[in-house]
Design a protein around this motif. Structure first.
Motif, PDB file in Angstrom:
ATOM      1  N   ILE A 133      35.567  33.018  40.347  1.00  0.00           N
ATOM      2  CA  ILE A 133      35.575  32.937  38.882  1.00  0.00           C
ATOM      3  C   ILE A 133      35.660  34.356  38.331  1.00  0.00           C
ATOM      4  O   ILE A 133      34.902  35.238  38.751  1.00  0.00           O
ATOM      5  CB  ILE A 133      34.322  32.218  38.353  1.00  0.00           C
ATOM      6  CG1 ILE A 133      34.383  30.728  38.675  1.00  0.00           C
ATOM      7  CG2 ILE A 133      34.173  32.412  36.852  1.00  0.00           C
ATOM      8  CD1 ILE A 133      33.225  29.927  38.137  1.00  0.00           C
ATOM      9  N   ARG A 134      36.578  34.559  37.419  1.00  0.00           N
ATOM     10  CA  ARG A 134      36.713  35.881  36.774  1.00  0.00           C
ATOM     11  C   ARG A 134      36.434  35.715  35.283  1.00  0.00           C
ATOM     12  O   ARG A 134      37.138  34.982  34.590  1.00  0.00           O
ATOM     13  CB  ARG A 134      38.105  36.476  37.012  1.00  0.00           C
ATOM     14  CG  ARG A 134      38.315  37.817  36.327  1.00  0.00           C
ATOM     15  CD  ARG A 134      39.519  38.548  36.923  1.00  0.00           C
ATOM     16  NE  ARG A 134      39.210  39.098  38.246  1.00  0.00           N
ATOM     17  CZ  ARG A 134      40.102  39.709  39.036  1.00  0.00           C
ATOM     18  NH1 ARG A 134      41.380  39.820  38.627  1.00  0.00           N
ATOM     19  NH2 ARG A 134      39.754  40.191  40.207  1.00  0.00           N
ATOM     20  N   GLN A 135      35.390  36.394  34.811  1.00  0.00           N
ATOM     21  CA  GLN A 135      34.947  36.281  33.426  1.00  0.00           C
ATOM     22  C   GLN A 135      35.124  37.617  32.710  1.00  0.00           C
ATOM     23  O   GLN A 135      34.885  38.675  33.288  1.00  0.00           O
ATOM     24  CB  GLN A 135      33.490  35.840  33.381  1.00  0.00           C
ATOM     25  CG  GLN A 135      33.288  34.519  34.107  1.00  0.00           C
ATOM     26  CD  GLN A 135      31.894  33.958  33.957  1.00  0.00           C
ATOM     27  OE1 GLN A 135      31.735  32.763  33.790  1.00  0.00           O
ATOM     28  NE2 GLN A 135      30.875  34.781  34.046  1.00  0.00           N
TER      29      GLN A 135
ATOM     30  N   ALA B 145      38.139  38.526  44.502  1.00  0.00           N
ATOM     31  CA  ALA B 145      37.397  39.408  43.603  1.00  0.00           C
ATOM     32  C   ALA B 145      38.036  40.784  43.490  1.00  0.00           C
ATOM     33  O   ALA B 145      37.945  41.429  42.435  1.00  0.00           O
ATOM     34  CB  ALA B 145      35.947  39.535  44.077  1.00  0.00           C
ATOM     35  N   ASP B 146      38.681  41.247  44.560  1.00  0.00           N
ATOM     36  CA  ASP B 146      39.299  42.576  44.539  1.00  0.00           C
ATOM     37  C   ASP B 146      40.729  42.560  44.017  1.00  0.00           C
ATOM     38  O   ASP B 146      41.330  43.622  43.832  1.00  0.00           O
ATOM     39  CB  ASP B 146      39.294  43.183  45.945  1.00  0.00           C
ATOM     40  CG  ASP B 146      37.949  43.771  46.313  1.00  0.00           C
ATOM     41  OD1 ASP B 146      37.368  44.479  45.464  1.00  0.00           O
ATOM     42  OD2 ASP B 146      37.463  43.517  47.433  1.00  0.00           O
TER      43      ASP B 146
ATOM     44  N   VAL C 253      38.907  33.188  27.001  1.00  0.00           N
ATOM     45  CA  VAL C 253      39.542  32.590  28.174  1.00  0.00           C
ATOM     46  C   VAL C 253      39.043  33.299  29.425  1.00  0.00           C
ATOM     47  O   VAL C 253      39.124  34.532  29.545  1.00  0.00           O
ATOM     48  CB  VAL C 253      41.077  32.687  28.088  1.00  0.00           C
ATOM     49  CG1 VAL C 253      41.718  32.179  29.378  1.00  0.00           C
ATOM     50  CG2 VAL C 253      41.593  31.888  26.894  1.00  0.00           C
ATOM     51  N   ASN C 254      38.507  32.508  30.354  1.00  0.00           N
ATOM     52  CA  ASN C 254      38.098  32.989  31.666  1.00  0.00           C
ATOM     53  C   ASN C 254      38.939  32.270  32.721  1.00  0.00           C
ATOM     54  O   ASN C 254      39.762  31.417  32.379  1.00  0.00           O
ATOM     55  CB  ASN C 254      36.601  32.767  31.872  1.00  0.00           C
ATOM     56  CG  ASN C 254      35.773  33.604  30.908  1.00  0.00           C
ATOM     57  OD1 ASN C 254      35.998  34.805  30.771  1.00  0.00           O
ATOM     58  ND2 ASN C 254      34.818  32.985  30.231  1.00  0.00           N
ATOM     59  N   TYR C 255      38.729  32.588  33.987  1.00  0.00           N
ATOM     60  CA  TYR C 255      39.699  32.168  34.994  1.00  0.00           C
ATOM     61  C   TYR C 255      39.013  31.722  36.288  1.00  0.00           C
ATOM     62  O   TYR C 255      37.968  32.257  36.675  1.00  0.00           O
ATOM     63  CB  TYR C 255      40.650  33.327  35.311  1.00  0.00           C
ATOM     64  CG  TYR C 255      41.325  33.886  34.086  1.00  0.00           C
ATOM     65  CD1 TYR C 255      42.517  33.344  33.608  1.00  0.00           C
ATOM     66  CD2 TYR C 255      40.738  34.929  33.363  1.00  0.00           C
ATOM     67  CE1 TYR C 255      43.122  33.832  32.456  1.00  0.00           C
ATOM     68  CE2 TYR C 255      41.340  35.433  32.209  1.00  0.00           C
ATOM     69  CZ  TYR C 255      42.522  34.885  31.763  1.00  0.00           C
ATOM     70  OH  TYR C 255      43.108  35.372  30.613  1.00  0.00           O
TER      71      TYR C 255
ATOM     72  N   GLY D   9      45.114  39.372  30.521  1.00  0.00           N
ATOM     73  CA  GLY D   9      44.759  38.084  31.088  1.00  0.00           C
ATOM     74  C   GLY D   9      43.750  38.239  32.198  1.00  0.00           C
ATOM     75  O   GLY D   9      42.708  38.869  32.030  1.00  0.00           O
ATOM     76  N   ALA D  10      44.053  37.663  33.363  1.00  0.00           N
ATOM     77  CA  ALA D  10      43.141  37.749  34.505  1.00  0.00           C
ATOM     78  C   ALA D  10      43.326  39.027  35.319  1.00  0.00           C
ATOM     79  O   ALA D  10      42.568  39.270  36.260  1.00  0.00           O
ATOM     80  CB  ALA D  10      43.346  36.536  35.411  1.00  0.00           C
TER      81      ALA D  10
END
Length: 425
Positions: A64-66, A177-178, A167-169, A103-104
């Protein structure tokens, strides 16, 4: 007894706010930690077949990327992970902080791994929370940062902050994560989870916690644009010279002062200690709550998921008693507490009478350390039960971006004076 406070004129210097916040409350915590960004968690309804608004993404073995926007700058960061309202342990195998790009995506070369007691991963029991080890990087107020969390192979979501307005992903399976590209992040969602606070080292800094319901949460404000009233107030503080004062948004859409909800979180009076008073460096709290307590008794019961349950009838006296309990909690923690008047919501007569009685008490009782008159800032002069048309998002309850900006402008920058709190008797 606590010393009474007075309000200064609207044009007072925000620098005085910073000085008075730091003078008036408890000494800074060791290391001068101040919460720069925060959110309030809420449980997710536990249903086999939930309606679309409450269906959670598959997070098991995914990342999850916030995206978060700190409201105060500092060098040295720690991230708070929470397993509040969970029914099982939370396992994260990797956590990474990086500067957000588009974005992400993240900016290449900015990723740093976050550890917990020197370990890359962490497992939390239900209800537990933990602060990460300090990360020796700098955060800049108003800039976006990405926090990437890799979930364990059987992890599920049982708590979130539902209206993130950001918007999160969620990635495809694996530890991404990297990754500084967005290619693995195929799923978007507008909730946030597990991260409840980001602290920075900010000697002499302080935090103001804004806590309430959807109007503090920023419902119907513009997505991804940080146009909630606490965002606008943070910018206003910075522009006026109070750059070392964070403004934290602990609103939950649908939240009530007195009653829990299957969808809208624990009652504010029961989450107040953790969500507002528990933030690092908090010196003052702004409270805007009560309109849902007034309204939900009139909502028709629904089969299946009834988010408005319990349909408790409340009086002005019930809400006033609840406010007084909040005031007592804040003062026991040597924190100033400011009461905000309930904004117009086009209520029918009996419910409007409760709102008016509550606002009259907030303005006249002198029970709070000061008053912020959001009602006066937003109401239609000829029809004070209504929002001004230019501030109405369209549902006659929630402000639009301009309305939220008007709320921020209605807060006197010299709200907190240099009168120190007396010691509790």
């Amino acid at each position: 007894m606590f010393a009474r406070l007075t309000l200064r004129a609207l044009g007072a210097s925000a620098a005085a706010v910073v000085a008075s916040i730091c003078m008036a409350a408890t000494p800074p915590q060791p290391g001068d930690w101040v919460t720069a960004w925060a959110t309030a968690p809420q449980s997710i309804p536990d249903l086999t077949d939930p309606p679309p608004l409450y269906r959670t993404p598959d997070v098991a073995g995914r990342t999850i990327r916030q995206i978060v926007y700190p409201t105060i700058s500092g060098r040295g960061v720690r991230i708070r992970i929470s397993n509040a309202y969970a029914r099982a342990p939370l396992t994260l195998t990797d956590v990474v902080l990086a500067r957000s790009s588009d974005g992400a995506a993240t900016r290449p070369g900015t990723a740093v791994h976050v550890t917990f007691g020197g370990k890359a991963g962490v497992t939390l029991k239900p209800g537990a929370q933990i602060d990460s080890d300090p990360v020796p990087v700098a955060l800049t107020a108003g800039e976006p940062y990405a926090i990437s969390l890799v979930a364990g192979p059987r992890q599920t979501l049982t708590a979130w902050h539902r209206v993130a307005n950001q918007v999160n992903y969620v990635s495809t399976e694996g530890d991404h994560a990297d990754d500084d590209t967005s290619s693995a992040y195929s799923r978007k969602f507008t909730e946030s989870t597990w991260v409840t606070a980001v602290d920075v080292r900010s000697p002499g800094g302080a935090a103001i916690a804004a806590i309430g319901d959807s109007i503090t949460d920023g419902l119907r404000s513009s997505l991804n644009r940080n146009r909630r009233w606490p965002d606008a107030f943070a910018r206003r503080m910075g522009e006026a010279g109070a750059a070392q004062t964070a403004v934290l948004n602990l609103g939950i859409s649908g939240n009530r002062l007195l009653s829990d909800s299957p969808c809208y979180g624990e009652a504010l009076e029961r989450r107040f200690q953790r969500d507002a008073l528990g933030q690092a460096g908090v010196r003052a709290v702004i409270v805007l709550i009560g309109i849902n307590d007034i309204n939900f008794a009139a909502m028709p019961p629904r089969a299946g998921l009834d988010c408005d349950f319990p349909h408790t009838v409340v009086t002005a006296r019930d809400l006033i008693d609840g406010y007084q309990r909040l005031i007592a909690q804040a003062h026991r923690n040597s924190v100033h507490i400011y009461g905000a008047t309930l904004t117009p919501a086009s209520l029918p007569g009996p419910r409007e009478a409760v709102r008016l009685a509550v606002n009259d008490w907030i303005r006249k009782s002198r029970a709070f350390d000061g008053v912020i008159d959001f009602d006066a800032a937003l109401r239609e002069r000829a029809h004070p039960e209504r929002l001004q048309r230019r501030f109405d998002s369209g549902d006659h309850i929630h402000p639009n971006d301009d309305g939220y900006s008007a709320m921020a402008d209605a807060i006197p920058l010299g709200l907190i004076t240099a009168v120190p709190l007396a010691s509790p008797q």
